[in-house]
Design a protein around this motif. Sequence first.
Motif, PDB file in Angstrom:
ATOM      1  N   LEU A  36      12.653  13.703  54.537  1.00 12.09           N
ATOM      2  CA  LEU A  36      12.798  15.149  54.590  1.00 12.09           C
ATOM      3  C   LEU A  36      14.277  15.497  54.480  1.00 12.09           C
ATOM      4  CD1 LEU A  36      11.337  17.897  55.086  1.00 12.09           C
ATOM      5  CD2 LEU A  36      11.871  17.570  57.519  1.00 12.09           C
ATOM      6  N   THR A  37      14.602  16.369  53.539  1.00 11.24           N
ATOM      7  CA  THR A  37      15.994  16.756  53.294  1.00 11.24           C
ATOM      8  C   THR A  37      16.143  18.261  53.428  1.00 11.24           C
ATOM      9  OG1 THR A  37      16.365  14.899  51.781  1.00 11.24           O
ATOM     10  CG2 THR A  37      17.872  16.761  51.607  1.00 11.24           C
ATOM     11  N   SER A  38      17.194  18.669  54.125  1.00 10.60           N
ATOM     12  CA  SER A  38      17.539  20.080  54.246  1.00 10.60           C
ATOM     13  C   SER A  38      18.958  20.278  53.741  1.00 10.60           C
ATOM     14  CB  SER A  38      17.436  20.532  55.704  1.00 10.60           C
ATOM     15  OG  SER A  38      18.014  21.821  55.880  1.00 10.60           O
ATOM     16  N   VAL A  39      19.162  21.282  52.884  1.00  8.43           N
ATOM     17  CA  VAL A  39      20.487  21.627  52.366  1.00  8.43           C
ATOM     18  C   VAL A  39      20.740  23.101  52.676  1.00  8.43           C
ATOM     19  CG1 VAL A  39      22.012  21.679  50.369  1.00  8.43           C
ATOM     20  CG2 VAL A  39      20.203  19.948  50.506  1.00  8.43           C
ATOM     21  N   SER A  40      21.653  23.375  53.601  1.00  8.08           N
ATOM     22  CA  SER A  40      21.997  24.741  54.005  1.00  8.08           C
ATOM     23  C   SER A  40      23.432  25.021  53.589  1.00  8.08           C
ATOM     24  CB  SER A  40      21.861  24.908  55.520  1.00  8.08           C
ATOM     25  OG  SER A  40      20.600  24.468  55.981  1.00  8.08           O
ATOM     26  N   ALA A  41      23.688  26.203  53.029  1.00  8.07           N
ATOM     27  CA  ALA A  41      25.041  26.455  52.535  1.00  8.07           C
ATOM     28  C   ALA A  41      25.373  27.942  52.520  1.00  8.07           C
ATOM     29  CB  ALA A  41      25.213  25.883  51.130  1.00  8.07           C
ATOM     30  N   TRP A  42      26.648  28.207  52.727  1.00  7.85           N
ATOM     31  CA  TRP A  42      27.254  29.529  52.482  1.00  7.85           C
ATOM     32  C   TRP A  42      28.498  29.302  51.642  1.00  7.85           C
ATOM     33  CZ3 TRP A  42      32.241  30.599  54.697  1.00  7.85           C
ATOM     34  CH2 TRP A  42      32.776  31.850  54.327  1.00  7.85           C
ATOM     35  N   ARG A  43      28.647  30.133  50.623  1.00  7.78           N
ATOM     36  CA  ARG A  43      29.835  30.027  49.771  1.00  7.78           C
ATOM     37  C   ARG A  43      30.365  31.427  49.479  1.00  7.78           C
ATOM     38  NH1 ARG A  43      31.140  25.353  48.683  1.00  7.78           N
ATOM     39  NH2 ARG A  43      32.839  26.103  47.376  1.00  7.78           N
ATOM     40  N   PHE A  44      31.681  31.469  49.174  1.00  9.13           N
ATOM     41  CA  PHE A  44      32.302  32.729  48.798  1.00  9.13           C
ATOM     42  C   PHE A  44      33.193  32.499  47.581  1.00  9.13           C
ATOM     43  CE2 PHE A  44      35.465  30.706  51.488  1.00  9.13           C
ATOM     44  CZ  PHE A  44      36.654  30.961  50.816  1.00  9.13           C
ATOM     45  N   TRP A  45      33.475  33.580  46.895  1.00 12.20           N
ATOM     46  CA  TRP A  45      34.387  33.556  45.743  1.00 12.20           C
ATOM     47  C   TRP A  45      35.130  34.880  45.711  1.00 12.20           C
ATOM     48  CZ3 TRP A  45      33.132  36.401  40.936  1.00 12.20           C
ATOM     49  CH2 TRP A  45      34.111  36.235  39.934  1.00 12.20           C
ATOM     50  N   ASN A  46      36.462  34.793  45.677  1.00  8.91           N
ATOM     51  CA  ASN A  46      37.324  35.979  45.560  1.00  8.91           C
ATOM     52  C   ASN A  46      38.045  35.930  44.222  1.00  8.91           C
ATOM     53  OD1 ASN A  46      36.999  37.251  48.183  1.00  8.91           O
ATOM     54  ND2 ASN A  46      38.076  35.478  49.027  1.00  8.91           N
ATOM     55  N   TRP A  47      38.175  37.086  43.606  1.00 12.79           N
ATOM     56  CA  TRP A  47      38.835  37.124  42.298  1.00 12.79           C
ATOM     57  C   TRP A  47      39.713  38.362  42.186  1.00 12.79           C
ATOM     58  CZ3 TRP A  47      40.067  34.811  37.853  1.00 12.79           C
ATOM     59  CH2 TRP A  47      40.420  35.617  36.772  1.00 12.79           C
ATOM     60  N   ASP A  48      40.915  38.167  41.665  1.00 12.32           N
ATOM     61  CA  ASP A  48      41.751  39.284  41.238  1.00 12.32           C
ATOM     62  C   ASP A  48      42.706  38.763  40.181  1.00 12.32           C
ATOM     63  OD1 ASP A  48      42.737  41.790  40.968  1.00 12.32           O
ATOM     64  OD2 ASP A  48      43.892  41.802  42.830  1.00 12.32           O
ATOM     65  N   ALA A  49      42.884  39.535  39.147  1.00 16.40           N
ATOM     66  CA  ALA A  49      43.811  39.170  38.078  1.00 16.40           C
ATOM     67  C   ALA A  49      44.167  40.430  37.308  1.00 16.40           C
ATOM     68  CB  ALA A  49      43.192  38.140  37.134  1.00 16.40           C
ATOM     69  N   GLU A  50      45.333  40.439  36.738  1.00 17.07           N
ATOM     70  CA  GLU A  50      45.743  41.524  35.854  1.00 17.07           C
ATOM     71  C   GLU A  50      46.006  40.943  34.480  1.00 17.07           C
ATOM     72  OE1 GLU A  50      47.716  45.352  37.104  1.00 17.07           O
ATOM     73  OE2 GLU A  50      48.741  43.898  38.383  1.00 17.07           O
ATOM     74  N   ASN A  51      45.611  41.722  33.463  1.00 20.08           N
ATOM     75  CA  ASN A  51      45.771  41.263  32.085  1.00 20.08           C
ATOM     76  C   ASN A  51      46.321  42.393  31.227  1.00 20.08           C
ATOM     77  OD1 ASN A  51      44.345  38.549  32.145  1.00 20.08           O
ATOM     78  ND2 ASN A  51      42.760  39.887  32.974  1.00 20.08           N
ATOM     79  N   ASP A  52      47.101  42.026  30.243  1.00 22.12           N
ATOM     80  CA  ASP A  52      47.507  42.955  29.194  1.00 22.12           C
ATOM     81  C   ASP A  52      46.437  42.863  28.113  1.00 22.12           C
ATOM     82  OD1 ASP A  52      48.619  44.392  27.156  1.00 22.12           O
ATOM     83  OD2 ASP A  52      50.614  43.523  27.335  1.00 22.12           O
ATOM     84  N   ARG A  53      45.410  43.709  28.215  1.00 19.20           N
ATOM     85  CA  ARG A  53      44.232  43.539  27.370  1.00 19.20           C
ATOM     86  C   ARG A  53      44.449  43.920  25.915  1.00 19.20           C
ATOM     87  NH1 ARG A  53      40.786  41.788  25.808  1.00 19.20           N
ATOM     88  NH2 ARG A  53      38.782  42.746  26.074  1.00 19.20           N
ATOM     89  N   ASP A  54      45.612  44.509  25.575  1.00 18.51           N
ATOM     90  CA  ASP A  54      45.861  44.714  24.148  1.00 18.51           C
ATOM     91  C   ASP A  54      46.569  43.515  23.532  1.00 18.51           C
ATOM     92  OD1 ASP A  54      48.923  45.306  24.151  1.00 18.51           O
ATOM     93  OD2 ASP A  54      48.118  46.692  25.642  1.00 18.51           O
ATOM     94  N   TYR A  55      47.064  42.597  24.379  1.00 17.77           N
ATOM     95  CA  TYR A  55      47.657  41.324  23.945  1.00 17.77           C
ATOM     96  C   TYR A  55      48.843  41.513  22.990  1.00 17.77           C
ATOM     97  CZ  TYR A  55      43.300  39.361  25.770  1.00 17.77           C
ATOM     98  OH  TYR A  55      42.248  39.019  26.566  1.00 17.77           O
ATOM     99  N   THR A  56      49.509  42.649  23.054  1.00 21.90           N
ATOM    100  CA  THR A  56      50.665  42.901  22.188  1.00 21.90           C
ATOM    101  C   THR A  56      51.827  43.390  23.038  1.00 21.90           C
ATOM    102  OG1 THR A  56      50.182  45.248  21.764  1.00 21.90           O
ATOM    103  CG2 THR A  56      49.070  43.634  20.354  1.00 21.90           C
ATOM    104  N   GLY A  57      52.972  43.589  22.372  1.00 24.14           N
ATOM    105  CA  GLY A  57      54.135  44.157  23.033  1.00 24.14           C
ATOM    106  C   GLY A  57      54.122  45.666  23.045  1.00 24.14           C
TER     107      GLY A  57
END
Length: 795
Positions: free
Chosen positions: A337-358
Amino acid sequence: MSRRLAGLLATIGVPALATPLAAQTTTAGDPTRVETADDGIAPVIVTARRRAEEEQRVPAALSVVGGALLDRSYTVNTQGLTTLIPSLNYSSANPRNTAFTIRGLGSSVVAVSQANDGLESGVGFYVDQVYHARPATAAFDFADIAQVEELRGPQGTLFGKNTTAGAINITTRAPSFTREGFAELSYGSHDLVQAKGWVSGPISDSVAYRLSVVSTRRDGVIANIRTGRDTNTLGTQAVRGQLLFKPDDAIQMRVIADFTNFQAYCCGQVYLRTGTSLRAANRQFGGAAGLAAQFGYAPASTNPYDRVTDIDGPLGTDTNEGGVSAITDWNLGFATLTSVSAWRFWNWDAENDRDYTGLPVQLSQHIPSRQDQYSQEVRLASNGAGPLSYVVGLYAFRQRITGRPISIYGPAAARYLIGTTTGANNTAVPANLLDGYGQDGRTDFRSRSYAAFGEVNYRIVPRLTATLGLRYTQEDKDGSYATTVSGGPVVTNAALVSARLGVLRPQSYRAHDSDGSLSGRGNLAWQVSDATLAYASYARGFKSGGINMSGLPLDNSNQPVLATAVVRPERNETYEVGLKNDLFDRRLILNLDAFYTKVHDFQATVVENSLTQTVQLRGYLSNIPEVTVKGVEADVTALLLPGLSARANVAYADGRYTDYPAGPCPLEVQTAATTRCSLTGRRLASLPRFAITAGLDYTHPLGRGAVVLHVDTASRSGYNGDPSLSRYTTIDAYNLTNANIGYRFADGTELIVWARNLLDADYIQNLTVQAGNSGLILGSPSDPRTIGGTVRFRM
């Protein structure tokens, strides 16, 4: 000893075919494992069927990479696995915008899996039996890995979460009751510094611990000539702590806590090429009357392999993930008999120059996000070697993802995105119409999944075994999306108001989806001889549906078309036949398989107006009727001479959109009025027709130690990197070769010189079509050749 080392190198160095559960407490992939192989290639123990078995006796198509090969090849993340496993493809513009596929299926276009929190990947990503719901978590570095298995085809009758394309199953090294330790320090080009290590041992007679860490930093490899600051740096850290409680031989519990962090001045792309559409000349990027010419602008370089950019917006990635899990195994005698219990989290933040130009078109774009997931799995697996064996289980999964989509435009945005005039009366557009104009929003996505699954194996006659597996899954999902717009100059002219809203428009909606599905598989395995296993299988898989969490098409009243909010599940049928061969006293392993897969309701970008007479022609995520993929794969491992082993793995796949009537149009046929195009019969995006990986390991005694040599190489044929299948979005074929040579002292200490991208190959890892369809195509160039050295110590 050289023969033993050769057996180890051959065994752990090659994708074979299987996956472990009991292997979570074995030494699979560790150097000590060589002691079991005095002659030939040592067996690999896996748990593809949630029980410990030799991989050559498992009638399924998968690839296995041992921990020692991961260490020798400096593979620390999923992207690096593609150099060792040909059927695995990986694309990532940044950690959030990550997609990985098996045989071209899963999330074959980055946009399907990236910022759309309401959808899941068709490839399951597991670490120590725990499912990771967000593809972004696959971009983090590994720490102290015992074994990686890539399972091909639908999974679900044995694995927690249901997936259609396959699974990546990672097993970390477990705590040991024998004291052991390892430390590694590397330095290379671009001030690359990487440190790895682990320590393990007993706390008492019944409790053992393990602590593992890895840290990587590197300067940028793309020069920003505007700011003088190199972009695409690396900055990752990962730590994992474990406790193993084993009061007696019948029961044990493994508790794992981990945290991984990624902070870098990343991730930028560079100019790749300019495509030409049928739009007006002044609405295209290139040409004498084009947008670049209107601003007197030229890219920093038109050669992507100069690796230079001039972006003027902020850039940076700050993301982390972690969690706690408990795995309990209780031997009841007749079953475990196997039991697998879990809690996970993920945090994300990033900034991008979405026009990719100067150019100051878009000043900022980022989507701060938070994900929490909880899962509980319970399995009962029969023990013994009788004619009947089984695994049955229950699985529950819950997750919540909240996000805040933010976009802010700059002083060049109005001319770049709208033009100098707008509307039927050609109203003049002020240059500052979009300066400071932006979006702010809130998204909230919640899902619940419950399943019962099981698989039975019955040995009909001594050499013929039949397998039947079934799974029923019930999933409920809820999503809310709300954005507001603000900023920019005050305008009252109706044409200007409409033009500005055409760039960003407030939107709010809620959606719910509920679905139940039965999936399963059948298999016949024939042990033709002690050296040959033949098998044939049929599997019906299910990839859960979802909710569009990135905005919906609007009707003529500018209201979201709620009929487009829900994306239906994918349903996959896979037929497969294979042979596994141990030849010449296990000095040669040859595995072959052929497959045919048909996917109904494939999740893809659709341009559609039949849902309502007023819906705008606009691309959004939905379902297309059918996709097929067929191919053959071969894995070869050979012990050529004492101390010399080689491996070669080939994957051929032909993927087609067999029914795709309303797809996005290629750039070259687009006009000012966006139209939909039939892509029926065209090749599946992001799937190379051929992929080949190969490697060689050689150990030669010298003095009181040995010289060790490792080489691995991977080649992929060209493919299209965008769902529109434009001729401007092709990615050419490429080869990547890595190598290292070193000396291993008698006490286990190693000194190594290595090269990543030894031949300094130039290739594109993934590409992006600039928003607005101006024709500007951006790409992520390969990292240049990196040379360095490593010192390793073992306790």
